[in-house]
Design a protein around this motif. Structure first.
Motif, PDB file in Angstrom:
ATOM      1  N   ASN A  19      18.708   7.821 -21.343  1.00  0.00           N
ATOM      2  CA  ASN A  19      19.623   8.850 -20.854  1.00  0.00           C
ATOM      3  C   ASN A  19      19.000   9.712 -19.777  1.00  0.00           C
ATOM      4  OD1 ASN A  19      21.603   7.951 -22.549  1.00  0.00           O
ATOM      5  ND2 ASN A  19      21.130   9.423 -24.170  1.00  0.00           N
ATOM      6  N   ASP A  20      17.682   9.726 -19.688  1.00  0.00           N
ATOM      7  CA  ASP A  20      17.016  10.543 -18.684  1.00  0.00           C
ATOM      8  C   ASP A  20      16.831   9.796 -17.365  1.00  0.00           C
ATOM      9  OD1 ASP A  20      15.189   8.723 -19.702  1.00  0.00           O
ATOM     10  OD2 ASP A  20      13.501  10.114 -19.598  1.00  0.00           O
ATOM     11  N   LEU A  21      17.503   8.671 -17.196  1.00  0.00           N
ATOM     12  CA  LEU A  21      17.368   7.829 -16.005  1.00  0.00           C
ATOM     13  C   LEU A  21      18.495   8.112 -15.026  1.00  0.00           C
ATOM     14  CD1 LEU A  21      15.612   5.425 -14.941  1.00  0.00           C
ATOM     15  CD2 LEU A  21      17.461   3.963 -15.760  1.00  0.00           C
ATOM     16  N   GLU A  22      18.138   8.307 -13.772  1.00  0.00           N
ATOM     17  CA  GLU A  22      19.122   8.465 -12.700  1.00  0.00           C
ATOM     18  C   GLU A  22      19.020   7.260 -11.772  1.00  0.00           C
ATOM     19  OE1 GLU A  22      20.105  11.404  -8.907  1.00  0.00           O
ATOM     20  OE2 GLU A  22      18.201  11.610  -9.962  1.00  0.00           O
ATOM     21  N   ILE A  23      20.144   6.608 -11.496  1.00  0.00           N
ATOM     22  CA  ILE A  23      20.191   5.534 -10.499  1.00  0.00           C
ATOM     23  C   ILE A  23      20.957   6.092  -9.309  1.00  0.00           C
ATOM     24  CG2 ILE A  23      21.012   3.214  -9.972  1.00  0.00           C
ATOM     25  CD1 ILE A  23      20.571   2.500 -12.909  1.00  0.00           C
ATOM     26  N   ARG A  24      20.301   6.077  -8.139  1.00  0.00           N
ATOM     27  CA  ARG A  24      20.884   6.709  -6.959  1.00  0.00           C
ATOM     28  C   ARG A  24      20.465   5.955  -5.697  1.00  0.00           C
ATOM     29  NH1 ARG A  24      16.636   8.735  -4.353  1.00  0.00           N
ATOM     30  NH2 ARG A  24      14.994   9.851  -5.449  1.00  0.00           N
ATOM     31  N   PRO A  25      21.149   6.247  -4.578  1.00  0.00           N
ATOM     32  CA  PRO A  25      20.708   5.646  -3.312  1.00  0.00           C
ATOM     33  C   PRO A  25      19.299   6.124  -2.959  1.00  0.00           C
ATOM     34  CG  PRO A  25      22.928   6.543  -3.092  1.00  0.00           C
ATOM     35  CD  PRO A  25      22.401   7.003  -4.427  1.00  0.00           C
ATOM     36  N   ALA A  26      18.515   5.224  -2.412  1.00  0.00           N
ATOM     37  CA  ALA A  26      17.168   5.583  -1.983  1.00  0.00           C
ATOM     38  C   ALA A  26      17.235   6.477  -0.749  1.00  0.00           C
ATOM     39  CB  ALA A  26      16.365   4.322  -1.664  1.00  0.00           C
ATOM     40  N   VAL A  27      16.249   7.341  -0.625  1.00  0.00           N
ATOM     41  CA  VAL A  27      16.072   8.168   0.567  1.00  0.00           C
ATOM     42  C   VAL A  27      14.694   7.837   1.152  1.00  0.00           C
ATOM     43  CG1 VAL A  27      17.614  10.003  -0.231  1.00  0.00           C
ATOM     44  CG2 VAL A  27      15.163  10.124  -0.756  1.00  0.00           C
ATOM     45  N   ARG A  28      14.488   8.244   2.398  1.00  0.00           N
ATOM     46  CA  ARG A  28      13.246   7.893   3.093  1.00  0.00           C
ATOM     47  C   ARG A  28      12.011   8.310   2.303  1.00  0.00           C
ATOM     48  NH1 ARG A  28      12.441   9.485   9.233  1.00  0.00           N
ATOM     49  NH2 ARG A  28      14.429   8.390   9.284  1.00  0.00           N
ATOM     50  N   ASP A  29      12.057   9.440   1.623  1.00  0.00           N
ATOM     51  CA  ASP A  29      10.901   9.901   0.848  1.00  0.00           C
ATOM     52  C   ASP A  29      10.553   8.979  -0.313  1.00  0.00           C
ATOM     53  OD1 ASP A  29      10.579  12.066   2.528  1.00  0.00           O
ATOM     54  OD2 ASP A  29      11.519  13.502   1.168  1.00  0.00           O
ATOM     55  N   ASP A  30      11.471   8.082  -0.678  1.00  0.00           N
ATOM     56  CA  ASP A  30      11.220   7.130  -1.762  1.00  0.00           C
ATOM     57  C   ASP A  30      10.412   5.917  -1.298  1.00  0.00           C
ATOM     58  OD1 ASP A  30      12.780   8.666  -3.558  1.00  0.00           O
ATOM     59  OD2 ASP A  30      14.617   7.609  -2.963  1.00  0.00           O
ATOM     60  N   LEU A  31      10.269   5.740   0.014  1.00  0.00           N
ATOM     61  CA  LEU A  31       9.634   4.525   0.532  1.00  0.00           C
ATOM     62  C   LEU A  31       8.237   4.248  -0.019  1.00  0.00           C
ATOM     63  CD1 LEU A  31      10.754   4.243   4.257  1.00  0.00           C
ATOM     64  CD2 LEU A  31      11.269   2.691   2.370  1.00  0.00           C
ATOM     65  N   PRO A  32       7.333   5.212  -0.094  1.00  0.00           N
ATOM     66  CA  PRO A  32       6.012   4.877  -0.638  1.00  0.00           C
ATOM     67  C   PRO A  32       6.085   4.277  -2.046  1.00  0.00           C
ATOM     68  CG  PRO A  32       5.927   7.004   0.444  1.00  0.00           C
ATOM     69  CD  PRO A  32       7.382   6.602   0.389  1.00  0.00           C
ATOM     70  N   ALA A  33       6.925   4.834  -2.896  1.00  0.00           N
ATOM     71  CA  ALA A  33       7.051   4.305  -4.266  1.00  0.00           C
ATOM     72  C   ALA A  33       7.702   2.919  -4.264  1.00  0.00           C
ATOM     73  CB  ALA A  33       7.859   5.272  -5.122  1.00  0.00           C
ATOM     74  N   ILE A  34       8.720   2.722  -3.422  1.00  0.00           N
ATOM     75  CA  ILE A  34       9.385   1.416  -3.350  1.00  0.00           C
ATOM     76  C   ILE A  34       8.404   0.347  -2.876  1.00  0.00           C
ATOM     77  CG2 ILE A  34      11.146   0.070  -2.136  1.00  0.00           C
ATOM     78  CD1 ILE A  34      12.843   2.673  -2.054  1.00  0.00           C
ATOM     79  N   VAL A  35       7.701   0.626  -1.796  1.00  0.00           N
ATOM     80  CA  VAL A  35       6.766  -0.357  -1.244  1.00  0.00           C
ATOM     81  C   VAL A  35       5.635  -0.633  -2.227  1.00  0.00           C
ATOM     82  CG1 VAL A  35       5.182  -0.860   0.658  1.00  0.00           C
ATOM     83  CG2 VAL A  35       7.399   0.218   1.126  1.00  0.00           C
ATOM     84  N   ALA A  36       5.166   0.383  -2.921  1.00  0.00           N
ATOM     85  CA  ALA A  36       4.115   0.165  -3.926  1.00  0.00           C
ATOM     86  C   ALA A  36       4.600  -0.796  -5.011  1.00  0.00           C
ATOM     87  CB  ALA A  36       3.687   1.494  -4.539  1.00  0.00           C
ATOM     88  N   MET A  37       5.856  -0.659  -5.438  1.00  0.00           N
ATOM     89  CA  MET A  37       6.384  -1.584  -6.449  1.00  0.00           C
ATOM     90  C   MET A  37       6.556  -2.987  -5.873  1.00  0.00           C
ATOM     91  SD  MET A  37       9.060   0.612  -8.772  1.00  0.00           S
ATOM     92  CE  MET A  37       9.934   1.347  -7.404  1.00  0.00           C
ATOM     93  N   LEU A  38       6.985  -3.099  -4.612  1.00  0.00           N
ATOM     94  CA  LEU A  38       7.123  -4.414  -3.982  1.00  0.00           C
ATOM     95  C   LEU A  38       5.777  -5.135  -3.909  1.00  0.00           C
ATOM     96  CD1 LEU A  38       9.562  -3.585  -1.043  1.00  0.00           C
ATOM     97  CD2 LEU A  38      10.110  -4.859  -3.132  1.00  0.00           C
ATOM     98  N   ALA A  39       4.702  -4.368  -3.724  1.00  0.00           N
ATOM     99  CA  ALA A  39       3.364  -4.947  -3.590  1.00  0.00           C
ATOM    100  C   ALA A  39       2.679  -5.196  -4.927  1.00  0.00           C
ATOM    101  CB  ALA A  39       2.492  -4.030  -2.734  1.00  0.00           C
ATOM    102  N   ASP A  40       3.243  -4.700  -6.023  1.00  0.00           N
ATOM    103  CA  ASP A  40       2.565  -4.730  -7.317  1.00  0.00           C
ATOM    104  C   ASP A  40       2.875  -5.980  -8.126  1.00  0.00           C
ATOM    105  OD1 ASP A  40       1.014  -3.923  -9.472  1.00  0.00           O
ATOM    106  OD2 ASP A  40       2.665  -2.807 -10.390  1.00  0.00           O
ATOM    107  N   ASP A  41       2.653  -7.120  -7.536  1.00  0.00           N
ATOM    108  CA  ASP A  41       2.686  -8.392  -8.259  1.00  0.00           C
ATOM    109  C   ASP A  41       1.969  -9.426  -7.391  1.00  0.00           C
ATOM    110  OD1 ASP A  41       4.465  -9.721  -6.475  1.00  0.00           O
ATOM    111  OD2 ASP A  41       6.204  -9.162  -7.631  1.00  0.00           O
ATOM    112  N   PRO A  42       1.643 -10.593  -7.946  1.00  0.00           N
ATOM    113  CA  PRO A  42       0.846 -11.558  -7.178  1.00  0.00           C
ATOM    114  C   PRO A  42       1.474 -11.966  -5.846  1.00  0.00           C
ATOM    115  CG  PRO A  42       0.851 -12.166  -9.487  1.00  0.00           C
ATOM    116  CD  PRO A  42       1.830 -11.029  -9.336  1.00  0.00           C
TER     117      PRO A  42
END
Length: 150
Positions: A2-25
């Motif tokens: 219930n504490d989860l928010e799903i929303r459109p990404a904003v530019r400030d989210d890019l570092p976290a998004i890219v880090a997740m994209l890179a976090d697998d083999p």
């Protein structure tokens, strides 16, 4: 959840998004979290296209998941609209708790809202856990995908 928010990404989210994209083999070989320049340009293209939806899942102010949903009008299947889910990632600390399912459920519901008759996605053949995950959510492996690097 219930504490989860799903929303459109904003530019400030890019570092976290890219880090997740890179976090697998696979992502570790093709992503560059230290240089956000190409990602910023890509994000601006996505943000300017009403058929593109880059979304994030946020818990306690922290980006913990992401995906891209693309809406594609077409002529095949009697003029059907379809969607494609891409770049699904869940932060390593959040895996196994249903967040991935919540993201995919959001994408399916948004696809319905947009009038889509079909939702599709691809997953690298080496991602056997991802294949089981998508099949558990009702997706069927129905096609062989092809890619041509340019």
């Amino acid at each position: 959840m219930n504490d989860l928010e799903i929303r459109p990404a904003v530019r400030d989210d890019l570092p976290a998004i890219v880090a997740m994209l890179a976090d697998d083999p696979l992502g570790a070989l093709r992503e560059s979290p230290d240089d956000l320049t190409p990602y910023t340009a890509a994000f601006e293209r996505l943000a300017g296209d009403p058929h593109q939806h880059q979304i994030v899942a946020v818990r306690a102010g922290r980006v913990v998941g992401t995906l891209q949903l693309t809406i594609i009008p077409g002529l095949s299947r009697r003029g059907s609209i379809r969607s494609i889910i891409e770049g699904v990632r869940v932060h390593a600390d959040e895996r196994g708790d249903g967040l991935g399912s919540r993201l995919i459920e959001w994408a399916i519901e948004e696809s319905r809202r947009q009038g889509c008759q079909l939702v599709q996605l691809t997953s690298d053949t080496s991602r056997t856990d991802a294949r089981r995950f998508y099949e558990r959510l009702g997706f069927e492996p129905s096609h062989i995908g092809f890619k041509l690097p340019l």
